[in-house]
Design a protein around this motif. Structure first.
Motif: not given
Length: 357
Positions: A2-3, A185, A225-227, A230
Motif C-alpha cells: 500500500t502506498e 511511489w 486507486k491502485r490497491t 489507497d
C-alpha cells in the motif's frame, strides 16, 4: 504494498487567484493563474483527497448491478471491427523548438515535442495491463525510436495511466511531474527528480537555448486507486504545458465531463491543442461521472476554447462495453454538428503525428 500518502501542513487547497509566489519568476509567456512551485521539492500532503471528488464513488448497489448485468466488455459484434482500428506508425516529426508536435502512441500516451523538450504523457508501452485483455493495437512509437525523454507527466495512478514496467525503462534522473501524493511511489522506485503539484500549481523546467517549459497541473473529474486500501490517497488531474514561445497543449488525462473545463480554459486561454479522452464510456450509469463520451469530449473542447482537438483513450485497451470503433465514428459526427473546420479535429491513428510550426 500500500502506498502511504503524505500529509501537508496546513491542509492544502487551490488558491485560484494567486498568479505566483513572491519572488518567483512569472510563467513563460503564459497568462495562467496558478502558483509557481520549485522543482523537485519534498512536500507533505493530506492523507486523503476524497474531498476533491465531483461525484460519489460507486457503492455496493452499483457494484452488484454491474456484476448482475455483466456489461463491462463488448461482445463479439462489438469486437468485430478491431482490424479496422487505425494504426499508422510513422517517424517522429522534427519539431522546431518554438513549435509543437504531438504523436499518439496509444491510449493516453503521447510523445510531445515542445520548447525543445521531449515529454511523455502517462507512458504505457506494455502489451498488457492489470485486469484487461492485451492491447488491441501495438504501441505507435517503438521505445528504441524515442529521443531522450526530458520529462514525464502522470495524470493519476490507475494502471492504464501509471505503468511500472514502462517507467522502469527510464533513467532514474528523468524529471517526473506527478499529482499530489504520488511522489512517494516514484521515489520508492529511485526516481530522484519528482515534482508533485496540487491543482492550479505549476513548475518550470529549463529547456535548450535558454528556453523554459511550464507544467501546470489542473483539475479533472476523476479519482485515484491502485490497491485495496489507497482510494483517493493521491490526486488526479490533467496538465497544461506552455513553452517560452507561447505554444501550449492541454493533456486531460482521464476525466468525466463537468465544470472544470471552462475554468481551465479561462485560466489558460488560447490553448493550441487539447488532448481529450473519447473512449471507455459504456455503460453510462457506471462510467458517466469519470469518463467523457465522444459528444462530451467535443463539448469539453468548446468549453476550453482550444484551437484544435486530438482524441485519445480509445483503440488501445478494452476497458468498457462500447464497440471498439464507435468512439471514432461518434466523435466525428459530434464534430460535424459543431460546424467547426474539419482540420481542427486531429483524429490521429495510433502512431500518427501533427505539427504546429
Amino acid at each position: 504494498m500500500t502506498e502511504q500518502a503524505e500529509r501537508t501542513e496546513p491542509p492544502h487547497r487551490p488558491r485560484p487567484e494567486q498568479p505566483g509566489e513572491p519572488g518567483e519568476s512569472p510563467p513563460p509567456r503564459s497568462r495562467s493563474r496558478s502558483v509557481t512551485r520549485p522543482l523537485y521539492e519534498l512536500r507533505r500532503w493530506p492523507r486523503s483527497f476524497a474531498d476533491r471528488l465531483t461525484a460519489p464513488l460507486p457503492g455496493v448497489r452499483a457494484l452488484a448491478r454491474l456484476a448482475r448485468e455483466g456489461a463491462v466488455r463488448p461482445g463479439a459484434e462489438g469486437l468485430r471491427d478491431t482490424p479496422l482500428l487505425p494504426f499508422v506508425p510513422g517517424p517522429l516529426p522534427a519539431a522546431d523548438p518554438s513549435g509543437l508536435a504531438v504523436t499518439w502512441a496509444g491510449h493516453a500516451s503521447w510523445v510531445l515535442s515542445i520548447g525543445g523538450l521531449t515529454v511523455l504523457t502517462d507512458p504505457v508501452w506494455s502489451h498488457r495491463i492489470l485486469g484487461t485483455p492485451a492491447r488491441l493495437t501495438p504501441v505507435g512509437v517503438r521505445w528504441e525510436d524515442l529521443p531522450r525523454v526530458d520529462a514525464v507527466v502522470i495524470s493519476h495512478n490507475h494502471f492504464d495511466h501509471l505503468d511500472a514496467p514502462t517507467l522502469r525503462r527510464l533513467p532514474h534522473g528523468t524529471p517526473v511531474f506527478a499529482p499530489a501524493g504520488l511522489g512517494r511511489w516514484f521515489r520508492r522506485r529511485r526516481f530522484s527528480r519528482v515534482t508533485e503539484l496540487d491543482w492550479w500549481e505549476g513548475a518550470e523546467l529549463p529547456a535548450p537555448g535558454g528556453r523554459r517549459v511550464r507544467f501546470d497541473f489542473v483539475p479533472a473529474h476523476h479519482w485515484s486507486k491502485r490497491t485495496l486500501t489507497d482510494t483517493c490517497r493521491s490526486l488526479w488531474g490533467g496538465w497544461v504545458l506552455t513553452s517560452s514561445s507561447g505554444r501550449s497543449v492541454y493533456f486531460a488525462g482521464d476525466t468525466g465531463y463537468g465544470h472544470w473545463f471552462k475554468e481551465i480554459g479561462r485560466r489558460h486561454p488560447g490553448l493550441d491543442v487539447a488532448l481529450l479522452p473519447i473512449g471507455a464510456y459504456e455503460p453510462r450509469w457506471w462510467l458517466g461521472d469519470v469518463h467523457t463520451d465522444p459528444e462530451e469530449a467535443v463539448r469539453a473542447f468548446e468549453d476550453l476554447g482550444a484551437r484544435n482537438m486530438a482524441p485519445m483513450h480509445w483503440a488501445t485497451f478494452v476497458l468498457s462495453a462500447e464497440p471498439v470503433l464507435e468512439p471514432l465514428t461518434r466523435v466525428r459526427a459530434a464534430w460535424a454538428r459543431t460546424g467547426r473546420p474539419r482540420d481542427e479535429l486531429w483524429d490521429l491513428p495510433v502512431g500518427g503525428s501533427r505539427v504546429l510550426p
